[in-house]
Design a protein around this motif. Structure first.
Motif, PDB file in Angstrom:
ATOM      1  N   TYR A  35      47.726 -93.182  21.536  1.00 21.85           N
ATOM      2  CA  TYR A  35      46.464 -92.512  21.223  1.00 21.85           C
ATOM      3  C   TYR A  35      46.639 -90.991  21.139  1.00 21.85           C
ATOM      4  N   GLN A 127      45.663 -88.246  11.879  1.00 20.92           N
ATOM      5  CA  GLN A 127      45.059 -88.761  13.105  1.00 20.92           C
ATOM      6  C   GLN A 127      43.820 -89.589  12.784  1.00 20.92           C
ATOM      7  N   SER A 128      43.043 -89.172  11.792  1.00 22.01           N
ATOM      8  CA  SER A 128      41.857 -89.936  11.403  1.00 22.01           C
ATOM      9  C   SER A 128      42.237 -91.289  10.813  1.00 22.01           C
ATOM     10  N   MET A 131      42.932 -93.597  13.624  1.00 14.25           N
ATOM     11  CA  MET A 131      41.683 -94.072  14.204  1.00 14.25           C
ATOM     12  C   MET A 131      40.978 -95.060  13.268  1.00 14.25           C
ATOM     13  N   THR A 134      42.243 -98.407  14.055  1.00 21.72           N
ATOM     14  CA  THR A 134      41.605 -99.019  15.230  1.00 21.72           C
ATOM     15  C   THR A 134      40.227 -99.560  14.872  1.00 21.72           C
ATOM     16  N   GLY A 185      47.247 -98.279  14.905  1.00 18.38           N
ATOM     17  CA  GLY A 185      45.849 -98.282  15.337  1.00 18.38           C
ATOM     18  C   GLY A 185      45.232 -99.662  15.241  1.00 18.38           C
ATOM     19  N   TYR A 343      37.683 -87.564  22.021  1.00 15.76           N
ATOM     20  CA  TYR A 343      38.830 -87.161  21.210  1.00 15.76           C
ATOM     21  C   TYR A 343      38.670 -85.756  20.638  1.00 15.76           C
ATOM     22  N   ARG A 455      35.281 -96.124  17.644  1.00 13.09           N
ATOM     23  CA  ARG A 455      36.389 -95.806  16.737  1.00 13.09           C
ATOM     24  C   ARG A 455      35.905 -94.998  15.540  1.00 13.09           C
ATOM     25  N   SER A 458      35.824 -91.568  17.037  1.00 18.48           N
ATOM     26  CA  SER A 458      37.162 -90.991  17.206  1.00 18.48           C
ATOM     27  C   SER A 458      37.816 -90.701  15.860  1.00 18.48           C
ATOM     28  N   MET A 459      37.438 -91.451  14.815  1.00 11.96           N
ATOM     29  CA  MET A 459      37.980 -91.206  13.475  1.00 11.96           C
ATOM     30  C   MET A 459      37.379 -89.937  12.872  1.00 11.96           C
TER      31      MET A 459
END
Length: 549
Positions: A35, A127-128, A131, A134, A185, A343, A455, A458-459
């Motif tokens: 993560y 990073q997105s 996410m 996920t 993810g 996040y 998620r 976080s995305m």
């Protein structure tokens, strides 16, 4: 509830539960690594434009920004203090020959693929995309786990995470790396969903909060491991590989994790369920009690659950009745704001002007008291007060950072650490609270939808950070406001303290009825006049955790 009574017979807090928690918890240690991995593998070191090949002909120098520091994305077209064509003095241009990075820092995605200046947003996009994996994985794997069981999805997710994480370490370019991160993810969603259910399903009502919090501590310990690994392994590819290889071992160990007894029974596999229950009884020192169980008794004990399983439920049922609709809306906002705020802080470690490794240790360390306070609060004050309070405090701390100048990094860090601890508490409470609010018939669906929203949050968090290029305070305003809204929504959730898990949608709708009616119930030997007086008392809801009688 029948299933709870069955667990009590074979032991709901013994050796089996301890071993099961360890087998499920060890992989959770590694989830924190994946993560938060880009904090270190995508760190941006000090850098400046590489000078042209003929820069040695004179003192070229670099233009300076408003803060007096050298520009990182511009260079002079001509050396200063030299004879220049008309109107070209001080003229600048982009870094046409690449960049020079601080040689004292570790290599990273940024230094290898030059993710700076115009390409700096690609780091947040990567990073997105992770996410997003996920998010989509949670939707797909939640449904598959209902069809094929929790254990097969868990085992396959371990293998996929090991393979995709290792593949990312050998990526030749950012595009391939991003694809492997998406798959990582995806697999993490399967691990989280299955682990949450398998961990709390086989314990007593009183132990659910404790077991949920203990599982959260595995993730906390993982946050301590990551900065140590990053410091010892400064090469990003080797670090990526190091955190991925252990999941091949977890894949093998998962064969000793038993399938969900509830799912096995509801799938009609009674002989397999009986075998698992007897194994649990033997490990918990209740072998004789386990031998007394039979398939007929198992069918009789869980006939209500079995009949309910034959009915078909969908996401639409989460919105079919008033109480469940309110639960779904409020939980969705609470999950979204928790992931969104968490996040925003966790992935901004390098923005606070403090040593990256030390601050990550502090960020991990704050989870220890936060989770301890959470388990005390949810067992004494109740779930919805704890949930709402954690989000409101977190939102307030994020907004407070706006008013602290950048030349006070210590105070900014304190506020960020406090906010991160509150959001960690929110996560701990939500995982337990959600399983208690949704009835058995749609619990997995409800968990899947709830995790989907965290998620989504976080995305979006890395993308919202990009708005800081317009005004530095904009991301904090967005993160703080949304977190406050999530805390406000949590106040409208019903309390579940000391309540058995609901089995049907009707159970959720009727939760408040016994509390309201019991206050008008006639007590033994009550005088007629007293009875009439008690009937004039207005109905009020019960306090959390109090017996209505």
């Amino acid at each position: 509830m029948a299933f709870s009574a069955l667990m009590d017979r074979v032991g709901s807090k013994g050796t089996f539960q301890f071993l099961n928690m360890v087998l499920l918890g060890l992989p959770v240690l590694g989830l924190a690594n994946h993560y938060l991995l880009q904090i270190f593998t995508a760190a941006t070191p000090p850098h400046h434009c590489r000078l042209p090949p003929n820069a040695s002909a004179g003192p070229w120098g670099l233009p300076k920004g408003l803060d007096g520091k050298p520009e990182t994305c511009l260079r002079f077209i001509y050396p200063p203090n030299t004879s220049l064509p008309n109107n070209t003095e001080g003229a600048t241009e982009p870094c046409l020959d690449g960049w020079v990075y601080d040689l004292h820092t570790a290599d990273s995605l940024v230094t290898e693929w030059d993710l700076v200046c115009d390409s700096r947003r690609l780091k947040e996009v990567a990073q997105s995309v992770f996410m997003a994996g996920t998010l989509i994985g949670g939707i797909v794997l939640g449904d598959l786990s209902d069809r094929f069981g929790r254990k097969p999805i868990l085992t396959c997710s371990y293998l996929l995470l090991a393979a995709s994480g290792s593949g990312a370490a050998f990526s030749p370019n950012l595009s391939i790396y991003t694809v492997f991160r998406f798959l990582s993810g995806w697999s993490i969603s399967g691990i989280v969903l299955s682990t949450t259910i398998l961990n709390v399903e086989c314990v007593s009502i009183q132990m659910r909060a404790i077991m949920s919090t203990l599982m959260g501590y595995f993730y906390t310990c993982g946050q301590f491991i990551l900065p140590g690994l990053a410091y010892a392994i400064p090469q990003w590819r080797w670090l990526q590989l190091t955190v991925s290889i252990p999941f091949f071992v977890f894949f093998l160990l998962s064969w000793w994790i038993p399938e969900s007894v509830r799912w096995v029974v509801l799938s009609g596999k009674f002989s397999k369920a009986l075998k698992i229950l007897r194994w649990m009884a033997a490990l918990n020192g209740r072998k004789e009690e386990g031998e007394k169980l039979s398939v007929e008794e198992l069918k009789f004990s869980m006939q209500k659950e079995i009949s309910l399983a034959k009915a078909k439920y969908s996401i639409a049922d989460l919105f079919r009745t008033p109480n469940l609709r309110r639960v779904t809306f409020c939980l969705s906002l609470a999950w979204f704001s928790t992931g969104f705020g968490y996040y925003s802080l966790a992935m901004s470690v390098e923005d606070f002007g403090v040593n990256l490794y030390v601050l990550q240790l502090i960020f991990g360390g704050v989870d220890i008291p936060a989770k301890f306070i959470t388990v005390l609060s949810i067992n004494h004050l109740g779930r919805h007060i704890t949930q709402a309070g954690a989000l409101l405090l977190a939102g307030g701390s994020i907004l407070a950072i706006i008013f602290v100048p950048s030349d006070l990094p210590t105070l900014r860090t304190v506020l960020a650490v406090f906010g991160k601890g509150c959001l960690s508490s929110s996560f701990s409470c939500l995982f337990l609270y959600t399983t208690e609010l949704y009835p058995t018939v749609i619990r997995q669906t409800g968990m899947g939808v709830s995790n989907m929203w965290t998620r989504v949050g976080s995305m979006l968090a890395p993308l919202v950070k990009i708005t800081g290029e317009l005004q530095p305070f904009i991301p904090s305003v967005i993160f703080g406001t949304v977190t406050l809204l999530g805390g406000s929504a949590a106040y409208f959730l019903p309390e579940t303290l000391n309540r058995p898990l609901p089995e049907t949608i009707e159970d959720v709708e009727n939760w408040s009825v016994p509390c309201l009616l019991s206050r008008r119930a006639k007590k033994p030997n009550q005088e007629p006049e007293a009875e009439k007086a008690s009937q004039r008392v207005p109905l009020q809801p019960c306090r959390p955790g109090r017996d209505p009688s």
